[in-house]
Design a protein around this motif. Structure first.
Motif, PDB file in Angstrom:
ATOM      1  N   ALA A 178      12.252   5.843  11.832  1.00 28.41           N
ATOM      2  CA  ALA A 178      11.794   4.808  11.333  1.00 28.41           C
ATOM      3  C   ALA A 178      12.760   4.046  11.934  1.00 28.41           C
ATOM      4  N   VAL A 179      12.077   2.554  12.585  1.00 24.00           N
ATOM      5  CA  VAL A 179      12.708   1.674  13.601  1.00 24.00           C
ATOM      6  C   VAL A 179      13.803   1.000  12.303  1.00 24.00           C
ATOM      7  N   ALA A 180      13.244   0.805  11.094  1.00 24.42           N
ATOM      8  CA  ALA A 180      14.467   0.140  10.230  1.00 24.42           C
ATOM      9  C   ALA A 180      13.638   0.225   8.827  1.00 24.42           C
ATOM     10  N   SER A 181      14.307   1.176   8.005  1.00 28.09           N
ATOM     11  CA  SER A 181      14.016   1.202   6.804  1.00 28.09           C
ATOM     12  C   SER A 181      14.484   1.209   5.824  1.00 28.09           C
TER      13      SER A 181
ATOM     14  N   CYS B 261       0.963  -1.029   0.121  1.00 28.22           N
ATOM     15  CA  CYS B 261       0.314  -0.338  -0.060  1.00 28.22           C
ATOM     16  C   CYS B 261       0.958   1.540   0.370  1.00 28.22           C
ATOM     17  N   SER B 262       2.428   0.983   0.304  1.00 31.57           N
ATOM     18  CA  SER B 262       3.244   2.048   0.216  1.00 31.57           C
ATOM     19  C   SER B 262       3.843   1.814  -0.690  1.00 31.57           C
ATOM     20  N   ASP B 263       4.077   1.465  -1.382  1.00 30.59           N
ATOM     21  CA  ASP B 263       4.427   1.647  -3.348  1.00 30.59           C
ATOM     22  C   ASP B 263       5.364   1.019  -2.897  1.00 30.59           C
ATOM     23  N   GLY B 264       6.026   0.095  -1.731  1.00 29.40           N
ATOM     24  CA  GLY B 264       7.762  -0.236  -2.099  1.00 29.40           C
ATOM     25  C   GLY B 264       8.455   0.473  -1.065  1.00 29.40           C
ATOM     26  N   ASP B 265       7.968   1.629  -0.199  1.00 29.45           N
ATOM     27  CA  ASP B 265       8.306   2.384   0.620  1.00 29.45           C
ATOM     28  C   ASP B 265       9.200   2.048   1.886  1.00 29.45           C
ATOM     29  N   ALA B 266       9.790   1.355   2.095  1.00 23.07           N
ATOM     30  CA  ALA B 266       9.149   0.386   3.876  1.00 23.07           C
ATOM     31  C   ALA B 266       9.277   1.072   4.521  1.00 23.07           C
ATOM     32  N   ALA B 267       9.954   2.891   5.197  1.00 21.51           N
ATOM     33  CA  ALA B 267      10.021   3.450   5.952  1.00 21.51           C
ATOM     34  C   ALA B 267       8.244   3.966   6.096  1.00 21.51           C
ATOM     35  N   ARG B 268       7.790   4.134   4.928  1.00 24.13           N
ATOM     36  CA  ARG B 268       5.870   4.490   5.315  1.00 24.13           C
ATOM     37  C   ARG B 268       5.468   3.482   5.427  1.00 24.13           C
ATOM     38  N   ALA B 269       5.924   2.357   5.134  1.00 25.35           N
ATOM     39  CA  ALA B 269       5.041   1.124   5.739  1.00 25.35           C
ATOM     40  C   ALA B 269       5.127   1.141   6.751  1.00 25.35           C
ATOM     41  N   GLU B 270       6.709   0.911   7.729  1.00 19.60           N
ATOM     42  CA  GLU B 270       6.876   0.804   9.246  1.00 19.60           C
ATOM     43  C   GLU B 270       5.482   1.840   9.773  1.00 19.60           C
ATOM     44  N   SER B 271       5.754   3.331   8.855  1.00 20.64           N
ATOM     45  CA  SER B 271       5.623   4.079   9.741  1.00 20.64           C
ATOM     46  C   SER B 271       3.105   4.085   9.792  1.00 20.64           C
ATOM     47  N   VAL B 272       2.874   3.314   8.918  1.00 17.55           N
ATOM     48  CA  VAL B 272       1.348   2.876   8.567  1.00 17.55           C
ATOM     49  C   VAL B 272       1.330   2.024   9.399  1.00 17.55           C
TER      50      VAL B 272
ATOM     51  N   THR C 217      -5.348   4.114   6.873  1.00 19.84           N
ATOM     52  CA  THR C 217      -4.205   4.418   7.260  1.00 19.84           C
ATOM     53  C   THR C 217      -3.102   4.497   5.906  1.00 19.84           C
ATOM     54  N   ALA C 218      -2.726   3.767   5.093  1.00 21.93           N
ATOM     55  CA  ALA C 218      -1.966   4.065   4.032  1.00 21.93           C
ATOM     56  C   ALA C 218      -2.232   5.658   3.537  1.00 21.93           C
ATOM     57  N   ALA C 219      -3.643   5.549   3.088  1.00 27.37           N
ATOM     58  CA  ALA C 219      -4.277   6.290   2.150  1.00 27.37           C
ATOM     59  C   ALA C 219      -3.927   7.964   2.602  1.00 27.37           C
ATOM     60  N   GLU C 220      -3.742   7.936   4.169  1.00 21.82           N
ATOM     61  CA  GLU C 220      -3.689   8.882   5.002  1.00 21.82           C
ATOM     62  C   GLU C 220      -2.787   9.379   5.302  1.00 21.82           C
ATOM     63  N   GLU C 221      -1.630   8.333   5.178  1.00 21.56           N
ATOM     64  CA  GLU C 221      -0.044   8.779   4.277  1.00 21.56           C
ATOM     65  C   GLU C 221       0.029   9.865   3.760  1.00 21.56           C
ATOM     66  N   ARG C 222      -0.127   8.572   2.748  1.00 16.92           N
ATOM     67  CA  ARG C 222       0.462   9.402   1.525  1.00 16.92           C
ATOM     68  C   ARG C 222      -0.787  11.219   1.233  1.00 16.92           C
ATOM     69  N   ARG C 223      -1.519  10.930   2.379  1.00 20.80           N
ATOM     70  CA  ARG C 223      -2.576  12.714   2.337  1.00 20.80           C
ATOM     71  C   ARG C 223      -1.523  13.576   3.412  1.00 20.80           C
ATOM     72  N   ARG C 224      -0.759  12.721   4.923  1.00 14.91           N
ATOM     73  CA  ARG C 224       0.385  13.525   5.208  1.00 14.91           C
ATOM     74  C   ARG C 224       1.331  13.975   4.885  1.00 14.91           C
ATOM     75  N   TRP C 225       1.466  12.979   3.420  1.00 15.68           N
ATOM     76  CA  TRP C 225       2.898  13.097   2.689  1.00 15.68           C
ATOM     77  C   TRP C 225       2.968  14.653   2.112  1.00 15.68           C
ATOM     78  N   ILE C 226       1.633  14.912   1.921  1.00 17.08           N
ATOM     79  CA  ILE C 226       1.966  16.617   0.609  1.00 17.08           C
ATOM     80  C   ILE C 226       2.142  17.022   1.865  1.00 17.08           C
ATOM     81  N   TRP C 227       1.371  17.225   2.777  1.00  9.47           N
ATOM     82  CA  TRP C 227       1.364  18.181   4.074  1.00  9.47           C
ATOM     83  C   TRP C 227       2.727  18.494   4.732  1.00  9.47           C
ATOM     84  N   ARG C 228       3.539  17.087   5.036  1.00  7.08           N
ATOM     85  CA  ARG C 228       5.044  17.438   5.094  1.00  7.08           C
ATOM     86  C   ARG C 228       5.429  18.780   4.084  1.00  7.08           C
ATOM     87  N   LYS C 229       4.829  17.857   2.980  1.00  9.71           N
ATOM     88  CA  LYS C 229       6.100  19.005   1.896  1.00  9.71           C
ATOM     89  C   LYS C 229       5.376  20.446   1.816  1.00  9.71           C
TER      90      LYS C 229
END
Lengths: 163, 181
Positions: free
Chosen positions: B92-95, B24-35, B69-81
């Motif tokens: 991230a615990v282990a990116s 759901c996080s397009d293969g991004d491990a750090a984002r996947a852990e956060s999600v 949650t992954a969809a929310e994380e994608r939206r948060r990514w925009i705010w973070r930007k």
């Protein structure tokens, strides 16, 4: 269009590729305990910051709105203006007061700001004390006759001149 | 559901949940852990009033939570930007944890396959992952994706067809290279 055996083979290939991904992902997954430990601190910091920004923006909007309302409430009411006849001269002036007769008077001065609004509140007319400026025109010599009941043997004298 | 029972179920599903979060996080491990962490927090904090009502299996229900949650994380990514939220990638615990031993060819094949999956539309990618990786039925995949069974089947067939075409093209290219060599 694939033959059934080709279809099965391609599905088997896809499944096998996905299983290699699954094995690699399982090796790099963090432990369950690590995942639980990392979360609360990180989540709340970001949330608090976003809430703070939103609260500051809301306060600014509220203060701006209150200031705008105050300015609007401090404006003066429309002052009394004389009515102008066809000839151009003022015929009568409407004065809203506390039971005094009409027929004259100048519009009172308008104090600024809050005093203006209090004075304006005082000048608001009471409907029960209002008198028509043209009330005098309705008086006639025969008013006594109209407001009394004649009795036999009693003569009502009607003045010949207007008082 | 009792909090301890809930925790035990989540722990049993942890590796599969991580794989789903990764998809759901397009293969991004750090984002996947956060999600995954946020999903655990949501579920554990509402343990007493959990929305899991046993209409579907716990796995499909939790996978739906992870997906949202992954969809929310994608939206948060925009705010973070836009700099309204702090950067979280450093926590991230282990990116970038790599498997202990792997052959270069296997690793290349895996990365190549991930790139092919990345070219598929999101819904097709998700349903193929749920069916082939997580070994769910199409009905269970539809529940996890919050779509009707008809939609899920359509995405599945189209995704499989596209993926097959990409694999065949790669096979043709590989055979041509072998022939030249």
């Amino acid at each position: 269009m694939l033959r059934p055996d080709e279809h099965e083979r391609s599905e088997a290939d896809i499944r096998s590729l996905y299983q290699t991904l699954r094995q690699a992902d399982a090796e790099r997954a963090p432990s369950f305990a690590q995942s639980l430990r990392a979360l609360p601190h990180r989540n709340r910091l970001g949330y608090l910051r976003a809430v703070t920004v939103a609260a500051v923006a809301a306060v600014i909007l509220v203060v701006a709105g209150v200031n705008a309302l105050r300015q609007r409430g401090g404006e003066s009411p429309v002052p009394a203006r004389p009515l102008v006849t066809a000839g151009g001269s003022p015929a009568a002036t409407l004065v809203f007061g506390t039971g005094e007769s009409s027929g004259g008077g100048t519009p009172h001065a308008q104090p600024a700001g809050r005093r203006r609004s209090k004075a304006a509140a005082k000048a608001v007319p009471s409907i029960s004390t209002w008198k028509s400026p043209t009330e005098a025109l309705l008086k006639s010599p025969a008013d006594g006759l109209m407001t009394s009941v004649p009795s036999i043997g009693y003569t009502v004298s009607v003045p010949t001149t207007t008082q | 559901m009792h909090p301890d029972e809930l925790r035990a179920q989540l722990e049993a599903l942890h590796r599969e949940s991580f794989g789903w979060a990764l998809a759901c996080s397009d293969g991004d491990a750090a984002r996947a852990e956060s999600v995954l962490q946020r999903s655990y927090l949501k579920v554990l904090e509402s343990a007493g009033t959990s929305s899991f009502q046993a209409r579907s299996s716990f796995k499909t229900w939790f996978f739906g939570v992870v997906r949202n949650t992954a969809a929310e994380e994608r939206r948060r990514w925009i705010w973070r930007k836009l700099r309204l939220l702090p950067q979280e990638s450093a926590d991230a615990v282990a990116s970038e944890r790599k498997p202990a031993e792997q052959s270069l060819a296997e690793s290349e094949l895996r990365e190549h396959f991930r790139r092919m999956l990345g070219e598929l539309p999101r819904r097709q990618r998700e349903v193929l992952h749920l069916v082939f990786y997580q070994e769910l039925t199409l009905e269970e995949a539809a529940v996890a994706m919050a779509v009707g069974i008809g939609s899920a089947r359509t995405h599945y067939e189209r995704g499989k067809k596209k993926l097959r075409a990409m694999l065949e093209k790669e096979q043709v290219v590989a055979e041509t290279r072998r022939a030249r060599a």
